[in-house]
Design a protein around this motif. Structure first.
Motif, PDB file in Angstrom:
ATOM      1  N   UNK A 256      43.753  34.928  51.079  1.00 23.10           N
ATOM      2  CA  UNK A 256      44.844  35.590  50.352  1.00 23.10           C
ATOM      3  C   UNK A 256      44.596  35.543  48.843  1.00 23.10           C
ATOM      4  N   UNK A 257      44.136  34.399  48.401  1.00 24.06           N
ATOM      5  CA  UNK A 257      43.884  34.264  46.963  1.00 24.06           C
ATOM      6  C   UNK A 257      42.802  35.253  46.528  1.00 24.06           C
TER       7      UNK A 257
ATOM      8  N   UNK B  82      41.480  33.927  36.924  1.00 23.83           N
ATOM      9  CA  UNK B  82      42.328  32.733  36.903  1.00 23.83           C
ATOM     10  C   UNK B  82      42.080  31.891  38.155  1.00 23.83           C
ATOM     11  N   UNK B  83      42.517  30.657  38.097  1.00 22.50           N
ATOM     12  CA  UNK B  83      42.347  29.768  39.256  1.00 22.50           C
ATOM     13  C   UNK B  83      43.434  30.081  40.281  1.00 22.50           C
ATOM     14  N   UNK B  84      43.111  31.026  41.172  1.00 24.31           N
ATOM     15  CA  UNK B  84      44.121  31.523  42.097  1.00 24.31           C
ATOM     16  C   UNK B  84      44.424  30.545  43.226  1.00 24.31           C
ATOM     17  N   UNK B  85      43.671  29.442  43.288  1.00 18.75           N
ATOM     18  CA  UNK B  85      43.988  28.437  44.302  1.00 18.75           C
ATOM     19  C   UNK B  85      45.367  27.831  44.053  1.00 18.75           C
TER      20      UNK B  85
ATOM     21  N   UNK C 227      48.867  31.938  34.431  1.00 17.66           N
ATOM     22  CA  UNK C 227      47.948  33.041  34.720  1.00 17.66           C
ATOM     23  C   UNK C 227      47.821  33.292  36.213  1.00 17.66           C
ATOM     24  N   UNK C 228      47.785  32.237  36.992  1.00 18.96           N
ATOM     25  CA  UNK C 228      47.682  32.405  38.440  1.00 18.96           C
ATOM     26  C   UNK C 228      48.924  33.112  38.972  1.00 18.96           C
TER      27      UNK C 228
END
Length: 580
Positions: free
Chosen positions: A99-100, A480-483, A551-552
């Motif tokens: 999903x990320x 961005x760190x989408x985790x 940002x995420x």
RNA sequence: GCACCCAUAGCUCAGCUGGAUAGAGCGUUGCCCUCCGAAGGCAAAGGUCGCACGUUCGAAUCGUGCUGGGUGCACCA
């Protein structure tokens, strides 16, 4: 990137591996294997019917196939869980990283996310509006115009090569009536008393036509017999009407690629050629039609006519193409026109008609089927009527008094964007209520507002982050760190975004642009839902203390905004950035 | 009389082409909020998918026959 087709590829590949391993017989037809969102999200992220579809041809119980397939799918790095449920469904739960990654893909794809190539570049002709050039377009035309235009946008987005076309009915008796009506206005412009007899068009919109005629011809046409001026006035008035119609369409945001003229078919042999083509197939004959059973017209008398054997292509009775005096019926140029479309090389034809023309569907399909040897499919969409309301009360308009609500009236009262969206909030074959007040209401009850508001909120949060000094351009957001997007509510919104490419394909395949409007409403609802949870759970707000987290979160909001804008573009609706 | 379209919660409507316990909004009922992350939030009740057969692992969805509503039914476009 379409997650559903990617996972379907995986399922097919694993089924192939099972064949290799001897667990399934060879030569199975996999076309019915589908990977779809389950109706109930609690079942998982995706579900496949593979085991049930293959059970019979494979001669194995569905659950056994499902268990074996599940074990294989579970080994894929994208799959978190694969469970057999019910009669043999296989439910898949995907890992958050999938999903990320989708959020990133949306941000990188921009409004191209969801674009599809299922159309394969096939040439499709969408004929719509085709209003008689005898007056301004009224509300009845608006819905057809919007549906045709949105459908064209949708098909183009899904990989078709689309031509938008308008068929000008300028060959029949009604344009003579127009000419006579305009001539009276011409006399009026010359200071004479106009005689708007019964059967002529009384509308004021012809007054400028009369004045323009005076400017061009002065008094030279006065007191002349009709055969002197009819053809010239007809052409002049028709051209002015078409000019007006073009402007009306433009006000609604509709631009046609091609205007085809009925009149241009006459005298060029095109009608004759089309009929001859049918004759060569033994589909034209001289005959006498039976009167319709149960309801014989008063003045019925048997007539020898030239008939098209449309019953050979699915119609109920054969249809006359020539009158008893040898002139063409209206159907003959229609046949020639569709013949023309076939000859221009279109792979598919779509006609958008008012529901009152439902009786012509079969004969038109018969004609196209015959003229293209069954090669070119014709889909005809019937548009049901629009009922106007004002504050919940039926909005009356009197045709007799010449006061009808025009397209222009509607656009001026509520705007093109609202008009277009509302016209797509119902299936084409369902009647639609249009309330001038309700469509402007700023509340959850109003889907137009609800979707626009979602987009405005997204923009608002982007502004807010920017003001706080956080970089929120798409490239930065994609990196961005989408985790950090790991909350169930956030993943659910992403899952909704994942449905977009699939929705585009399903809608395009069915020629059903209204589905886009409904999807946008659902997407807006999910966005608002997540937003509302932010009221209580601060960690779910889009703007956070920490820039990286912001940002995420914003990346998700922005991805939703991208899809909303993409969908609105298909509907032909301009997204608003602020509610004012 | 024939053809086509429609019939899904009290109301207005979706339902991804045959999938799991049929969904949404309004309305109703009950809590919460009155904070510009504003133009409300959460939850509950509410269904013989018009009726009856049939097709099959499985039907609101496909087929047949009915019922009720709309549209259209030879030289008008």
């Amino acid at each position: 990137m379409n997650l559903f087709t990617e996972l379907r590829k995986l399922v097919i590949a694993e089924l192939g591996a099972m064949v290799e391993a001897g667990a399934l017989p060879a030569g199975l037809d996999m076309t019915a294997v589908a990977v779809e969102p389950p109706r109930d999200p609690a079942h998982g992220d995706m579900a496949t019917n593979a085991a049930m579809v293959l059970a019979k041809p494979a001669g194995q119980p569905p659950r056994a196939i499902a268990e074996a397939l599940a074990a294989r799918l579970a080994a894929d790095p994208r799959v978190a869980r694969a469970e057999v449920a019910g009669p043999g469904f296989l439910n898949l739960r995907l890992k958050p990283v999938v999903w990320q990654g989708l959020v990133k893909a949306v941000l990188q794809g921009g409004t191209d996310y969801g674009r599809s190539d299922i159309g394969g570049g096939a040439k499709v002709n969408v004929e719509f509006v085709s209003a008689n050039p005898t007056g301004p377009m009224h509300v009845g035309h608006v819905r057809g115009a919007v549906v045709g235009d949105a459908l064209s946008n949708l098909l183009a987005f899904a990989g078709w090569n689309v031509t938008r076309e308008y068929y000008i009915n300028d060959g029949g008796a009604q344009v003579d009536v127009l000419a006579r009506s305009a001539y009276e206005r011409y006399r009026e412009a010359n200071g004479l008393e106009p005689e708007i007899r019964e059967g002529l068009y009384p509308g004021d919109y012809l007054i400028p036509v009369g004045e323009a005629l005076k400017a061009k011809y002065g008094a030279s046409l006065l007191d002349q017999p009709e055969d002197v001026w009819l053809a010239e006035v007809r052409e002049f008035a028709t051209e002015m009407m078409m000019q007006m119609i073009r402007e009306d369409l433009a006000a609604l945001g509709v631009t046609m690629d091609v205007f085809s003229s009925e009149k241009a078919l006459y005298g060029t042999g095109q009608i004759e050629a089309a009929i001859d083509t049918l004759r060569g197939m033994d589909l034209i004959y001289e005959g006498v039609l039976e009167p319709p059973k149960g309801k014989t017209p008063e003045d019925w008398e048997p007539r020898q006519q030239t008939l098209f054997r449309s019953t050979a292509h699915g119609d109920d009775v054969d249809r006359p193409v020539q009158k008893s005096d040898g002139s063409w019926t209206y159907f003959a140029p229609d046949i020639a026109y569709h013949h023309n479309k076939v000859k221009r090389g279109f792979d598919q034809l779509i006609d958008i008609f008012g529901a009152d023309h439902g009786g012509y569907v079969k004969r038109m399909k018969a004609a196209v089927s015959a003229l293209s040897n069954g090669r070119v499919p014709l889909d005809i969409k019937l548009i049901q009527l629009v009922k106007l309301y004002k504050n919940g009360e039926p909005f009356k308009m009197s045709k007799r008094a010449g006061t009808f609500v025009t397209l222009r009236d509607v656009v001026e009262m509520v705007g093109a964007d609202v008009t277009r969206f509302v016209m797509l909030t119902r299936k084409n074959d369902m009647a639609l209520d249009f309330d001038f007040d309700k469509v402007l209401e700023q509340s959850k009850d109003n889907p137009v507002f609800y979707v626009q508001y979602a987009n405005a909120r997204i923009n608002s949060v982007l502004r807010k982050a920017r003001d706080a000094g956080v970089a929120v351009d798409d490239a930065t957001l994609a990196g961005a760190d989408l985790r950090l997007l790991d909350h169930a509510a956030e993943l659910a919104l992403i899952a909704k975004l994942a449905e977009w490419p699939r929705l585009v394909e399903v809608s395009a395949r069915g020629n059903e642009p209204h589905r886009v409007a409904f999807y946008l409403y659902e997407l807006a609802s999910d966005l608002h839902g997540l937003w509302n949870r932010g009221n209580d759970e601060v960690s779910l707000r889009f703007v956070q203390e920490d820039a990286g987290t912001t940002q995420a979160k914003i990346a998700l909001a922005r991805a939703a905004g991208v899809v909303i804008c993409s969908g609105l573009a298909i509907l032909g609706v301009t997204p608003v950035e602020e509610m004012r």
